[in-house]
Design a protein around this motif. Sequence first.
Motif, mmCIF file in Angstrom:
data_model
loop_
_atom_site.group_PDB
_atom_site.id
_atom_site.type_symbol
_atom_site.label_atom_id
_atom_site.label_comp_id
_atom_site.label_asym_id
_atom_site.label_seq_id
_atom_site.Cartn_x
_atom_site.Cartn_y
_atom_site.Cartn_z
ATOM 1 N N PHE A 1 0.838 -1.197 0.000
ATOM 2 C CA PHE A 1 0.000 0.000 0.000
ATOM 3 C C PHE A 1 0.871 1.245 0.000
ATOM 4 O O PHE A 1 2.035 1.226 0.420
ATOM 5 N N ALA A 2 0.291 2.317 -0.470
ATOM 6 C CA ALA A 2 0.962 3.618 -0.449
ATOM 7 C C ALA A 2 -0.106 4.697 -0.481
ATOM 8 O O ALA A 2 -1.168 4.520 -1.087
ATOM 9 N N SER A 3 0.163 5.796 0.194
ATOM 10 C CA SER A 3 -0.764 6.925 0.161
ATOM 11 C C SER A 3 0.011 8.221 0.326
ATOM 12 O O SER A 3 1.047 8.254 1.014
ATOM 13 N N THR A 4 -0.461 9.255 -0.315
ATOM 14 C CA THR A 4 0.107 10.580 -0.153
ATOM 15 C C THR A 4 -1.023 11.559 0.132
ATOM 16 O O THR A 4 -2.096 11.460 -0.465
ATOM 17 N N ASP A 5 -0.788 12.456 1.080
ATOM 18 C CA ASP A 5 -1.825 13.405 1.467
ATOM 19 C C ASP A 5 -1.240 14.814 1.477
ATOM 20 O O ASP A 5 -0.078 15.015 1.844
ATOM 21 N N TRP A 6 -2.072 15.803 1.112
ATOM 22 C CA TRP A 6 -1.639 17.189 0.991
ATOM 23 C C TRP A 6 -2.706 18.124 1.532
ATOM 24 O O TRP A 6 -3.901 17.860 1.395
#
Length: 745
Positions: free
Chosen positions: A661-666
């Motif tokens: 899994f991978a996630s990026t948040d801004w």
Amino acid sequence: MSPRLTALAVSASSLALLLAAPAMAQSADAVEQAVSVDEIVVTAQRRSENIRDVPFAVTAMNPETLTAISAGGADILSLSGRVPSLQVESSNGRYAPRFYIRGLGNVDFDFTASQPVSVVMDEIVLESVYLKGFPLFDVKQLEVLRGPQGTLFGRNTPAGVIKIDTTKPGQDFAGYGSLTYGNYGSSRAEGGVTMPLSDTLSVRVAGLWNHRDDYINNAFDAPFAKTDGKDLGNFDDIAGRVHLAWTPTDRLSTLLTLQARDYEGTGTMNRANVLTKGSNELNDRFDRETVYYDGGRNNFQKQQTTSQSLQVAYDFGPATLTGVMGAYQGSSQGDGDIDGGVLNDPINSGAIPFRSESGTLSSDLKQNTYELRLSSNGDNRLGWQVGAFYWDERINLVSGTFDGVGGLIPIKATDITQKSDSWSIFGQANYQLTDALKVTGGVRYTDDSRDYQGRVVIGTPANAQGQISVGDEQVSWDVSALYEVNDSLNLFARVASGYRGPSIQGRNLPVLTTADSETVMSYEAGLKSRLWDGRARLNATAYLYEVSDMQFTAIGGADNSNRLINADKGEGYGVEIDGDVYLGAGFSLAAGFAWNHTEIQDSNLLVAVCGANCTVTDPIVMVGTARRANVDGNPFPQAPEYTANLTLSYVRPIGDDQELFASTDWVVQKDFNLFLYESVEFMQDTAFEGGLRAGWRDLGRGLEAAAYVRNITDEANVIGAIDFNNLTAFVNEPRMYGVELSKRF
């Protein structure tokens, strides 16, 4: 293009993007089986219901989101911007955060201050800013309720409520544990376990240890500084909770909760003259890992809190009677180099006209709450609840001003005691007029009183005293309608009034200031939907509110004061959009956007401004020899006009019960003012932060290993400033990175 048209265009574009995304994903991946976004159940109206059935704007955050944004040791300030219209900031380090919803908040740093955003944890209101920084761990769900919530949640909620529900014990043995390690010696250990003790008795034990090493060097050779070159930046935050649930019969249930926190660390890092006159950008004097302090004794902070609560509910069949009692106790100390620099050091810290070191020598808090409510059961056409509530608080603190060179004896100390109490009765009812239309109405009567006593015990004016009492009674109400267009789309509209009780500010004895009660009328309408066979969710709200006798705190200025004032009116309006969508091929997107316009409306409202070292853009009025700014038409302080957040997630199965899994948040915040008056230096343009988390999990064994980075680009965003003697500012946390291992069972 006008700001309103720009915001509407952005809103329309965001909607179009969200609507188009699933269609594009389906075209690209037509053979993939549709994956639905999860249904969200909230308790925003003191009962469990689908979020689409709540007739006002509410957003829920799950444990996975909270885990991601708290990596690296972040505290409750990490919630800022994660929900449309939510802002969180503090000049008090890791305790006493200040919350703002739709621009409504309070910039006052004192423990005795009130806020128009309430925090409710496990049915207990955390009224004082003293308590609102309690660390988040073992949280089941966090809900942000936007708009006045005075009917069900009481006093001081004209802006909204942060509602936190921790994990309660059940009848199955279950738990989790996680370990995190990162740069700056950041370490976090968290865990919780539910243990059934019998068929009717179960316990949940949870705890947190959060640590960071010193990473900031005090480059001035202060007598209190350490000798290893790293003096500041550390913290140790230890907290624990025990829930004991007893259900002796099918009708009777009880929950006893014991909770404690022991925190010690470094407070806010004020940095002298890191802004330059005529600019709001950080200059070359800013260095994340270096400060120049001749006071503050390493900006130390200490706080301990304990609490006890008991919830008892009895089901009579047609209705359930619930009683909730809670008690909080706390003590704290702290000190800080407020000016952020060194006298007569124009090269390193810049010119400092005078030293300023202040802190809390001691503070003690006691809070008690009692609530009794009776609510209907079942899905009848008529649903209702009625209740009564009582709250009392006593806070005693001794604030001190020091000589600024590390002296232990204050040159001035003020002993303050503030006692507050409030009682209310309330009721709410909803009625299903047709199969599609439900109307809800509520009303609450509140009686508030607050007593203040203060005395100068050291310094001048010697033995100066102040004593004052304020009080008020108000009726708050709301009326809403929810229309179910179909199984996937609900429309809602709501009119609500809100109320914040009168306030007292006595920091500057012998001067005492008070603020009358403020009242809010709010109007909002919107939609809540599930789209494309459950692959997407979209919520949108438009709102307008007007505040009468709006309370503001005028802090700082050349005379370094802290005064309460009332503006004739304040106005806010805007648009909020949030949603999430499964894009296909393992990708999911969640996003939110808010445009919030706020405006002070008082042609005669004047406030103190900074000295000659900043560029005030408001009209200046001379009051005797003092310069004052007319702030009519200015935005509310700490109220970004634009906020947006986005999280893109990816999951790829790699075998039986295993996945990567991978996630990026801004998060982005744009156009917000730090003070009541406007100046070039203190009006912020755009601030943003990004995060990344990636790893592997084994669903069958409950194992997860991940790496994370917070503030990937190491942005230095100004989140607050000191304006009374130089261009001092403080910023967000630096880039944090590390690894995490967790186990669920």
